[in-house]
Design a protein around this motif. Structure first.
Motif, PDB file in Angstrom:
ATOM      1  N   MET A   1       0.874  -1.163   0.000  1.00 48.93           N
ATOM      2  CA  MET A   1       0.000   0.000   0.000  1.00 48.93           C
ATOM      3  C   MET A   1       0.914   1.216   0.000  1.00 48.93           C
ATOM      4  O   MET A   1       1.766   1.348   0.886  1.00 48.93           O
ATOM      5  CB  MET A   1      -0.916   0.025   1.221  1.00 48.93           C
ATOM      6  N   SER A   2       0.750   2.096  -0.985  1.00 52.80           N
ATOM      7  CA  SER A   2       1.734   3.140  -1.226  1.00 52.80           C
ATOM      8  C   SER A   2       1.073   4.484  -1.492  1.00 52.80           C
ATOM      9  O   SER A   2      -0.102   4.550  -1.874  1.00 52.80           O
ATOM     10  CB  SER A   2       2.612   2.785  -2.440  1.00 52.80           C
TER      11      SER A   2
ATOM     12  N   ARG B   1       1.622   7.393  -4.076  1.00 55.69           N
ATOM     13  CA  ARG B   1       2.311   7.498  -5.363  1.00 55.69           C
ATOM     14  C   ARG B   1       1.967   8.813  -6.058  1.00 55.69           C
ATOM     15  O   ARG B   1       0.795   9.156  -6.209  1.00 55.69           O
ATOM     16  CB  ARG B   1       1.884   6.335  -6.262  1.00 55.69           C
TER      17      ARG B   1
ATOM     18  N   LYS C   1      -1.830   9.850  -5.314  1.00 53.88           N
ATOM     19  CA  LYS C   1      -2.786   8.771  -5.072  1.00 53.88           C
ATOM     20  C   LYS C   1      -2.309   7.909  -3.899  1.00 53.88           C
ATOM     21  O   LYS C   1      -1.117   7.828  -3.611  1.00 53.88           O
ATOM     22  CB  LYS C   1      -2.910   7.863  -6.304  1.00 53.88           C
ATOM     23  N   ILE C   2      -3.257   7.265  -3.245  1.00 54.53           N
ATOM     24  CA  ILE C   2      -2.958   6.124  -2.399  1.00 54.53           C
ATOM     25  C   ILE C   2      -3.354   4.900  -3.202  1.00 54.53           C
ATOM     26  O   ILE C   2      -4.433   4.877  -3.830  1.00 54.53           O
ATOM     27  CB  ILE C   2      -3.680   6.200  -1.042  1.00 54.53           C
ATOM     28  N   GLU C   3      -2.488   3.893  -3.253  1.00 49.53           N
ATOM     29  CA  GLU C   3      -2.722   2.751  -4.128  1.00 49.53           C
ATOM     30  C   GLU C   3      -2.357   1.460  -3.425  1.00 49.53           C
ATOM     31  O   GLU C   3      -1.654   1.447  -2.413  1.00 49.53           O
ATOM     32  CB  GLU C   3      -1.903   2.880  -5.415  1.00 49.53           C
TER      33      GLU C   3
ATOM     34  N   LYS D   1      -0.914  -2.425  -4.632  1.00 45.37           N
ATOM     35  CA  LYS D   1      -0.396  -3.218  -5.744  1.00 45.37           C
ATOM     36  C   LYS D   1       0.052  -4.592  -5.269  1.00 45.37           C
ATOM     37  O   LYS D   1       0.489  -4.761  -4.125  1.00 45.37           O
ATOM     38  CB  LYS D   1       0.806  -2.526  -6.396  1.00 45.37           C
TER      39      LYS D   1
ATOM     40  N   LEU E   1      -1.860  -3.469 -10.346  1.00 48.53           N
ATOM     41  CA  LEU E   1      -2.598  -2.487  -9.557  1.00 48.53           C
ATOM     42  C   LEU E   1      -3.942  -3.075  -9.131  1.00 48.53           C
ATOM     43  O   LEU E   1      -4.756  -3.467  -9.971  1.00 48.53           O
ATOM     44  CB  LEU E   1      -2.825  -1.213 -10.377  1.00 48.53           C
TER      45      LEU E   1
ATOM     46  N   ASN F   1      -6.629   2.428  -6.842  1.00 52.42           N
ATOM     47  CA  ASN F   1      -6.073   3.647  -6.271  1.00 52.42           C
ATOM     48  C   ASN F   1      -7.164   4.704  -6.173  1.00 52.42           C
ATOM     49  O   ASN F   1      -8.238   4.572  -6.777  1.00 52.42           O
ATOM     50  CB  ASN F   1      -4.864   4.159  -7.065  1.00 52.42           C
ATOM     51  N   THR F   2      -6.886   5.754  -5.397  1.00 54.56           N
ATOM     52  CA  THR F   2      -7.819   6.861  -5.250  1.00 54.56           C
ATOM     53  C   THR F   2      -7.029   8.097  -4.849  1.00 54.56           C
ATOM     54  O   THR F   2      -5.893   7.995  -4.379  1.00 54.56           O
ATOM     55  CB  THR F   2      -8.915   6.535  -4.216  1.00 54.56           C
TER      56      THR F   2
END
Length: 217
Positions: free
Chosen positions: A107-108, A110, A117-119, A121, A128, A131-132
């Motif tokens: 959880m990153s 980016r 975004k928080i995503e 992967k 992916l 993300n949002t």
């Protein structure tokens, strides 16, 4: 409040001793807090890492094995000082224990151009899950759910949900992914980031509370 940092299997607080005498991971009220300062360094000088690893129940480490399904739920406070970066800024990982192996999932935060975004992967195949936008989630408590079916060679799945202010921001599932390396799976939480996107690096922190882990049948 009861177990403190003993709720985790291990603590990685300033492994390089770059900031002597300063505690970066501790309990604050009803939350766990991770502090990261611009001067902090991991054992590799181009990155920073203050993380906890694994979970303990009644003092015993929990083992997450191939073929099992696990769910983690918790509340998270990301201040606007914890920026998204063009390289990696991970705030949760799952990994195989030991040095040198790539994470299984991340959880990153980016940044791509002006978009933050928080995503989530899956590392295998750089897949992916979802993300949002990060900005609406800064400086407020949000809730997240991570559900992982541990499976090799595309038999795993990941579900990730984010809730804010009583609304579901996203709830996504990615099936047919590889979520197993070897030995066992171990979650990690905290701040692990590259220093290459220097303009986004500043003193920051992360708060997590109401952390729960479930093995699903």
């Amino acid at each position: 409040g009861r177990d403190g940092l003993g709720g985790f299997e291990g603590i990685e607080d300033d492994r390089a001793n770059s900031h002597p005498g300063v505690k970066h991971i501790y309990v604050q009220g009803d939350a766990y807090r991770w502090d990261m300062h611009k001067r902090d360094r991991d054992t590799a000088p181009d990155r920073q890492r203050n993380e906890v690893r694994g979970m303990r129940a009644n003092g015993v480490p929990l083992v997450l094995d191939n073929g099992e399904t696990w769910k983690f739920t918790y509340s998270m406070f990301i201040p606007n000082t914890l920026k998204a970066t063009t390289s990696f800024t991970h705030i949760m990982q799952t990994k195989m224990p030991g040095l040198g192996s790539a994470p299984i999932t991340v959880m990153s935060l980016r940044r791509t151009g002006t978009s933050s975004k928080i995503e989530f992967k899956v590392t295998e195949g750089d897949t992916l899950v979802g993300n949002t936008d990060l900005a609406p989630l800064w400086d407020r408590w949000i809730d997240t759910e991570v559900e992982i079916h541990i499976g090799d060679a595309g038999t795993g799945y990941v579900r990730w949900a984010v809730h804010s202010g009583g609304s579901t921001v996203l709830d996504v599932t990615k099936s047919g992914v590889d979520t197993w390396l070897d030995d066992r799976v171990r979650p990690k939480w905290g701040i692990y980031r590259s220093l290459s996107d220097a303009a986004q690096i500043q003193d920051c922190h992360l708060l997590l509370k109401n952390m729960k882990g479930y093995q699903l049948s």
